[in-house]
Scaffold this active site. Sequence first.
Site, PDB file in Angstrom:
ATOM      1  N   ASP A 111       0.823  -1.200   0.000  1.00  0.00           N
ATOM      2  CA  ASP A 111       0.000   0.000   0.000  1.00  0.00           C
ATOM      3  C   ASP A 111       0.863   1.257   0.000  1.00  0.00           C
ATOM      4  O   ASP A 111       0.511   2.266   0.611  1.00  0.00           O
ATOM      5  CB  ASP A 111      -0.924  -0.023   1.234  1.00  0.00           C
ATOM      6  CG  ASP A 111      -2.018   1.029   1.157  1.00  0.00           C
ATOM      7  OD1 ASP A 111      -2.399   1.406   0.038  1.00  0.00           O
ATOM      8  OD2 ASP A 111      -2.490   1.479   2.223  1.00  0.00           O
TER       9      ASP A 111
ATOM     10  N   ASN B 196     -18.404  -4.206  -1.696  1.00  0.00           N
ATOM     11  CA  ASN B 196     -17.795  -3.149  -0.879  1.00  0.00           C
ATOM     12  C   ASN B 196     -16.410  -2.754  -1.385  1.00  0.00           C
ATOM     13  O   ASN B 196     -15.685  -2.032  -0.722  1.00  0.00           O
ATOM     14  CB  ASN B 196     -17.717  -3.586   0.591  1.00  0.00           C
ATOM     15  CG  ASN B 196     -16.885  -4.848   0.793  1.00  0.00           C
ATOM     16  OD1 ASN B 196     -16.305  -5.386  -0.151  1.00  0.00           O
ATOM     17  ND2 ASN B 196     -16.840  -5.330   2.021  1.00  0.00           N
TER      18      ASN B 196
ATOM     19  N   LEU C 188     -11.287  -7.105  -1.538  1.00  0.00           N
ATOM     20  CA  LEU C 188     -11.040  -8.438  -2.063  1.00  0.00           C
ATOM     21  C   LEU C 188     -11.617  -9.461  -1.100  1.00  0.00           C
ATOM     22  O   LEU C 188     -11.380  -9.404   0.104  1.00  0.00           O
ATOM     23  CB  LEU C 188      -9.549  -8.693  -2.239  1.00  0.00           C
ATOM     24  CG  LEU C 188      -9.269 -10.007  -2.974  1.00  0.00           C
ATOM     25  CD1 LEU C 188      -9.310  -9.788  -4.485  1.00  0.00           C
ATOM     26  CD2 LEU C 188      -7.952 -10.616  -2.560  1.00  0.00           C
TER      27      LEU C 188
ATOM     28  N   CYS D  62     -26.684 -10.606  -2.481  1.00  0.00           N
ATOM     29  CA  CYS D  62     -26.473 -10.009  -1.160  1.00  0.00           C
ATOM     30  C   CYS D  62     -26.105  -8.532  -1.280  1.00  0.00           C
ATOM     31  O   CYS D  62     -25.267  -8.153  -2.102  1.00  0.00           O
ATOM     32  CB  CYS D  62     -25.368 -10.752  -0.416  1.00  0.00           C
ATOM     33  SG  CYS D  62     -24.978 -10.066   1.211  1.00  0.00           S
TER      34      CYS D  62
ATOM     35  N   CYS E 261     -23.547  -5.144   2.754  1.00  0.00           N
ATOM     36  CA  CYS E 261     -22.557  -4.068   2.930  1.00  0.00           C
ATOM     37  C   CYS E 261     -23.132  -2.726   2.471  1.00  0.00           C
ATOM     38  O   CYS E 261     -22.942  -1.696   3.133  1.00  0.00           O
ATOM     39  CB  CYS E 261     -21.264  -4.393   2.194  1.00  0.00           C
ATOM     40  SG  CYS E 261     -21.431  -4.670   0.414  1.00  0.00           S
TER      41      CYS E 261
ATOM     42  N   LYS F  66      -8.048  15.872   6.179  1.00  0.00           N
ATOM     43  CA  LYS F  66      -7.283  16.677   7.138  1.00  0.00           C
ATOM     44  C   LYS F  66      -8.077  17.875   7.650  1.00  0.00           C
ATOM     45  O   LYS F  66      -7.674  18.522   8.611  1.00  0.00           O
ATOM     46  CB  LYS F  66      -5.964  17.151   6.502  1.00  0.00           C
ATOM     47  CG  LYS F  66      -5.110  16.028   5.918  1.00  0.00           C
ATOM     48  CD  LYS F  66      -4.889  14.892   6.918  1.00  0.00           C
ATOM     49  CE  LYS F  66      -4.120  13.727   6.292  1.00  0.00           C
ATOM     50  NZ  LYS F  66      -4.098  12.544   7.172  1.00  0.00           N
TER      51      LYS F  66
ATOM     52  N   CYS G  50     -13.046   2.050   9.789  1.00  0.00           N
ATOM     53  CA  CYS G  50     -14.391   1.508   9.935  1.00  0.00           C
ATOM     54  C   CYS G  50     -14.407   0.078   9.403  1.00  0.00           C
ATOM     55  O   CYS G  50     -13.764  -0.217   8.394  1.00  0.00           O
ATOM     56  CB  CYS G  50     -15.384   2.367   9.152  1.00  0.00           C
ATOM     57  SG  CYS G  50     -17.077   1.737   9.150  1.00  0.00           S
ATOM     58  N   ASP G  51     -15.149  -0.801  10.093  1.00  0.00           N
ATOM     59  CA  ASP G  51     -15.246  -2.203   9.675  1.00  0.00           C
ATOM     60  C   ASP G  51     -16.668  -2.617   9.314  1.00  0.00           C
ATOM     61  O   ASP G  51     -16.926  -3.800   9.095  1.00  0.00           O
ATOM     62  CB  ASP G  51     -14.752  -3.130  10.794  1.00  0.00           C
ATOM     63  CG  ASP G  51     -13.238  -3.146  10.935  1.00  0.00           C
ATOM     64  OD1 ASP G  51     -12.554  -2.911   9.929  1.00  0.00           O
ATOM     65  OD2 ASP G  51     -12.758  -3.416  12.053  1.00  0.00           O
TER      66      ASP G  51
END
Length: 311
Positions: free
Chosen positions: A133, A154, A157, A191, A194, A223, A241-242
């Site tokens: 990343d 979402n 992967l 589905c 998400c 920022k 966030c999850d």
Amino acid sequence: MIRPQEYAAHIKSKAKALGFDFCGIAKAEFLEGEAPKLEEWLNRNYHGKMAYLANHFDKRLDPTKLVEGAKTVVSLAYSYFPEEALPEGQKDIKLAKYAYGEDYHFVIKDLLKTFLKELQEEIGEFSGRVFVDSAPVMERQWAQKAGIGWIGKNSLLLSKEQGSFFFLAELIIDLEVQPDPPFIGDFCGTCTRCIDACPTDAIVEPEVIDASRCISYLTIELKEEIPTEFKGKMGNWAFGCDICQDVCPWNRFSKTHTQPKFSPPEELKSFSNKDWEEMTEETFGKVFKKSPLKRTKFAGLKRNVNFLKNE
């Protein structure tokens, strides 16, 4: 083709020994199908204030512009799913699970450097670079091309074996290695959990995220002050966030990580909302010394916590 096949087997064996959950191999070539998608996403300004995402357009699509003579992209995935989550009640101030422990950029990059060095010693002279990343690499697209999984609604992967709670990383090398077949198919089906669960409506259509509305963007990348339109919609997430992962049915298969550096420090396990609200810069520096939270700095984290407090 015997040699490239041997290289592939050796690379996968070493990846497993280093603790990576998945290793897939793809031919380094221009990602032609991704060019119009990326261009449209940028034209819609879905990258928000992340101006860097509009830079190096060609490099994002062509690995040979990152590593001269590149022939192979080795995609890797490393689980960060915790054995035990920090408090995630409706009123608890929350952190994304990837931020519980030390910054993955450094932990995974150290593993990759060891990986590349040992491969060069064992296989012979070849060149390459490691990526976590940290450069314009379309990591999810390469992972799909390398057969690891598919890109969910979402935009993350997804793996049938392990869901989505893992870090992605790459080796781009000028060594010819037998590629894996790409992952074919979409196992999200009908589905929409998400999409339905995102409180800020950041998933504008399957696989397309308006990053400027994503809680992770608002709490980490932005920022400036968080726009007031998101008051009452942040779900008490102070960093990352999850939500779209927590509701995904495939994450019932998530595998607990075995990397001690990704576990939270003892002090963090007992943090209350009051601790977050009254945190001093000294405490921030001590508890989050090697944490991804350093990215927001103390002032950014306080901004986030204050925004949640005043919701």
